[in-house]
Motif scaffolding. Structure first.
Motif, PDB file in Angstrom:
ATOM      1  N   LYS A  88       0.832  -1.208   0.000  1.00  0.00           N
ATOM      2  CA  LYS A  88       0.000   0.000   0.000  1.00  0.00           C
ATOM      3  C   LYS A  88       0.865   1.256   0.000  1.00  0.00           C
ATOM      4  CE  LYS A  88      -3.583   0.606   2.517  1.00  0.00           C
ATOM      5  NZ  LYS A  88      -4.522   0.642   3.674  1.00  0.00           N
ATOM      6  N   LEU A  89       1.973   1.219   0.729  1.00  0.00           N
ATOM      7  CA  LEU A  89       2.877   2.364   0.796  1.00  0.00           C
ATOM      8  C   LEU A  89       3.461   2.679  -0.569  1.00  0.00           C
ATOM      9  CD1 LEU A  89       4.555   4.433   2.447  1.00  0.00           C
ATOM     10  CD2 LEU A  89       6.225   2.603   2.807  1.00  0.00           C
ATOM     11  N   ALA A  90       3.734   1.660  -1.348  1.00  0.00           N
ATOM     12  CA  ALA A  90       4.326   1.869  -2.672  1.00  0.00           C
ATOM     13  C   ALA A  90       3.389   2.651  -3.587  1.00  0.00           C
ATOM     14  CB  ALA A  90       4.677   0.535  -3.311  1.00  0.00           C
ATOM     15  N   THR A  91       2.080   2.498  -3.399  1.00  0.00           N
ATOM     16  CA  THR A  91       1.141   3.225  -4.253  1.00  0.00           C
ATOM     17  C   THR A  91       0.664   4.523  -3.624  1.00  0.00           C
ATOM     18  OG1 THR A  91      -0.708   1.947  -3.367  1.00  0.00           O
ATOM     19  CG2 THR A  91       0.318   1.142  -5.392  1.00  0.00           C
ATOM     20  N   SER A  92       0.513   4.559  -2.299  1.00  0.00           N
ATOM     21  CA  SER A  92      -0.066   5.750  -1.670  1.00  0.00           C
ATOM     22  C   SER A  92       0.976   6.757  -1.191  1.00  0.00           C
ATOM     23  CB  SER A  92      -0.929   5.344  -0.480  1.00  0.00           C
ATOM     24  OG  SER A  92      -0.119   4.908   0.595  1.00  0.00           O
ATOM     25  N   HIS A  93       2.153   6.287  -0.835  1.00  0.00           N
ATOM     26  CA  HIS A  93       3.207   7.126  -0.250  1.00  0.00           C
ATOM     27  C   HIS A  93       2.693   7.856   0.982  1.00  0.00           C
ATOM     28  CE1 HIS A  93       6.130   6.489  -3.454  1.00  0.00           C
ATOM     29  NE2 HIS A  93       5.074   6.441  -4.249  1.00  0.00           N
ATOM     30  N   SER A  94       1.794   7.209   1.707  1.00  0.00           N
ATOM     31  CA  SER A  94       1.159   7.790   2.882  1.00  0.00           C
ATOM     32  C   SER A  94       1.994   7.530   4.130  1.00  0.00           C
ATOM     33  CB  SER A  94      -0.240   7.187   3.045  1.00  0.00           C
ATOM     34  OG  SER A  94      -0.711   7.348   4.342  1.00  0.00           O
ATOM     35  N   THR A  95       2.086   8.520   4.969  1.00  0.00           N
ATOM     36  CA  THR A  95       2.781   8.353   6.243  1.00  0.00           C
ATOM     37  C   THR A  95       2.070   7.313   7.099  1.00  0.00           C
ATOM     38  OG1 THR A  95       3.424  10.674   6.143  1.00  0.00           O
ATOM     39  CG2 THR A  95       3.672   9.590   8.251  1.00  0.00           C
ATOM     40  N   GLN A  96       0.753   7.264   7.006  1.00  0.00           N
ATOM     41  CA  GLN A  96      -0.022   6.279   7.759  1.00  0.00           C
ATOM     42  C   GLN A  96       0.349   4.853   7.346  1.00  0.00           C
ATOM     43  OE1 GLN A  96      -4.229   6.749   7.329  1.00  0.00           O
ATOM     44  NE2 GLN A  96      -4.715   5.090   8.746  1.00  0.00           N
ATOM     45  N   ASP A  97       0.514   4.608   6.055  1.00  0.00           N
ATOM     46  CA  ASP A  97       0.909   3.274   5.598  1.00  0.00           C
ATOM     47  C   ASP A  97       2.327   2.930   6.029  1.00  0.00           C
ATOM     48  OD1 ASP A  97      -1.541   2.762   4.423  1.00  0.00           O
ATOM     49  OD2 ASP A  97      -0.937   3.596   2.488  1.00  0.00           O
ATOM     50  N   LEU A  98       3.213   3.919   6.004  1.00  0.00           N
ATOM     51  CA  LEU A  98       4.581   3.694   6.475  1.00  0.00           C
ATOM     52  C   LEU A  98       4.566   3.341   7.953  1.00  0.00           C
ATOM     53  CD1 LEU A  98       7.661   3.768   6.136  1.00  0.00           C
ATOM     54  CD2 LEU A  98       7.545   6.232   6.616  1.00  0.00           C
ATOM     55  N   ASN A  99       3.810   4.091   8.749  1.00  0.00           N
ATOM     56  CA  ASN A  99       3.729   3.812  10.186  1.00  0.00           C
ATOM     57  C   ASN A  99       3.145   2.430  10.447  1.00  0.00           C
ATOM     58  OD1 ASN A  99       4.797   6.315  10.816  1.00  0.00           O
ATOM     59  ND2 ASN A  99       2.801   7.267  11.107  1.00  0.00           N
ATOM     60  N   HIS A 100       2.119   2.051   9.684  1.00  0.00           N
ATOM     61  CA  HIS A 100       1.510   0.728   9.872  1.00  0.00           C
ATOM     62  C   HIS A 100       2.497  -0.376   9.522  1.00  0.00           C
ATOM     63  CE1 HIS A 100      -1.237  -2.689   9.123  1.00  0.00           C
ATOM     64  NE2 HIS A 100      -1.835  -2.191  10.190  1.00  0.00           N
ATOM     65  N   ALA A 101       3.246  -0.202   8.444  1.00  0.00           N
ATOM     66  CA  ALA A 101       4.230  -1.222   8.053  1.00  0.00           C
ATOM     67  C   ALA A 101       5.308  -1.366   9.122  1.00  0.00           C
ATOM     68  CB  ALA A 101       4.871  -0.849   6.717  1.00  0.00           C
ATOM     69  N   LEU A 102       5.815  -0.252   9.611  1.00  0.00           N
ATOM     70  CA  LEU A 102       6.861  -0.324  10.633  1.00  0.00           C
ATOM     71  C   LEU A 102       6.312  -0.862  11.951  1.00  0.00           C
ATOM     72  CD1 LEU A 102       8.786   2.973   9.875  1.00  0.00           C
ATOM     73  CD2 LEU A 102       9.429   0.630   9.282  1.00  0.00           C
ATOM     74  N   ASP A 103       5.047  -0.573  12.257  1.00  0.00           N
ATOM     75  CA  ASP A 103       4.449  -1.104  13.478  1.00  0.00           C
ATOM     76  C   ASP A 103       4.274  -2.625  13.379  1.00  0.00           C
ATOM     77  OD1 ASP A 103       3.385  -0.664  16.106  1.00  0.00           O
ATOM     78  OD2 ASP A 103       1.407  -1.108  15.263  1.00  0.00           O
ATOM     79  N   GLN A 104       3.899  -3.128  12.205  1.00  0.00           N
ATOM     80  CA  GLN A 104       3.794  -4.581  12.013  1.00  0.00           C
ATOM     81  C   GLN A 104       5.165  -5.239  12.199  1.00  0.00           C
ATOM     82  OE1 GLN A 104       0.958  -6.532  11.366  1.00  0.00           O
ATOM     83  NE2 GLN A 104      -0.034  -4.635  11.959  1.00  0.00           N
ATOM     84  N   HIS A 105       6.187  -4.603  11.664  1.00  0.00           N
ATOM     85  CA  HIS A 105       7.542  -5.128  11.811  1.00  0.00           C
ATOM     86  C   HIS A 105       7.965  -5.105  13.281  1.00  0.00           C
ATOM     87  CE1 HIS A 105      11.001  -5.893   8.928  1.00  0.00           C
ATOM     88  NE2 HIS A 105      11.403  -6.323  10.095  1.00  0.00           N
TER      89      HIS A 105
END
Length: 181
Positions: free
Chosen positions: A113-130
């Motif tokens: 999702k981050l690759a298409t949206s470039h959203s800070t929210q998606d980045l935060n969600h990805a890092l939180d999952q990690h």
């Protein structure tokens, strides 16, 4: 110099990495990591499924097989109970495999999702999952160290107890005399 106030308005509708502040190289690294995390998550889920099947097989198959054997005696009934215990233990271990697999799949989906949206929210969600994955891995490692130390202590106590219950003197080892030719 002032832009022409009479020109048609324009907007940049293609998102760029500046909206998250994430450099393109960092996004590329996350995208390349995404494939490996998804691959490992799928392997964990397949492994968990096989562990559940093995646990069911041990819990029911071993108990039924031993119970139907004629003349097995009390040792067989005890083995059947242990088979059920080990089967349930395998199923619990399979559940422990599912949680980190879901965290890695969540990371993979968020990076996509981050690759298409470039959203800070998606980045935060990805890092939180990690982060959740590594927190779980750390907690499991602490639990394993505690288990190892408890088992080492248990084995030490059992060894000392077993050695203290042995007779103090063993009869000397004698070898048979070989007759001379």
């Amino acid at each position: 110099m002032v832009e022409n106030p009479y020109s048609t308005p324009s907007a940049n509708i293609t998102p760029d990495s500046s909206s998250t502040g994430l450099p393109p190289k960092a996004l590329d690294i996350l995208l390349r990591t995404r494939g490996w995390t998804k691959f490992l998550a799928i392997l964990w889920l397949i492994g968990a499924a096989f562990m559940v099947l093995a646990g069911i097989g041990m819990a029911f198959g071993l108990a039924k097989g031993i119970a139907s054997t004629p003349g097995i005696g009390p040792a067989g009934s005890m083995l059947a109970k242990y088979g059920t215990f080990y089967g349930l233990f395998y199923i619990v271990l399979a559940l422990l495999y599912i949680y980190p697999a879901m965290r890695m799949l969540g990371f993979s989906k968020s990076v996509r999702k981050l690759a298409t949206s470039h959203s800070t929210q998606d980045l935060n969600h990805a890092l939180d999952q990690h982060r959740k994955f590594w927190k779980f891995a750390g907690c499991m490692m602490i639990a394993m160290f505690i288990f190892w130390f408890v088992m080492i202590g248990f084995m030490g106590v059992a060894g000392v107890k077993a050695s203290s219950s042995m007779p103090s003197g063993f009869p000397p080892v004698t070898t048979p005399m070989t007759p001379a030719p």
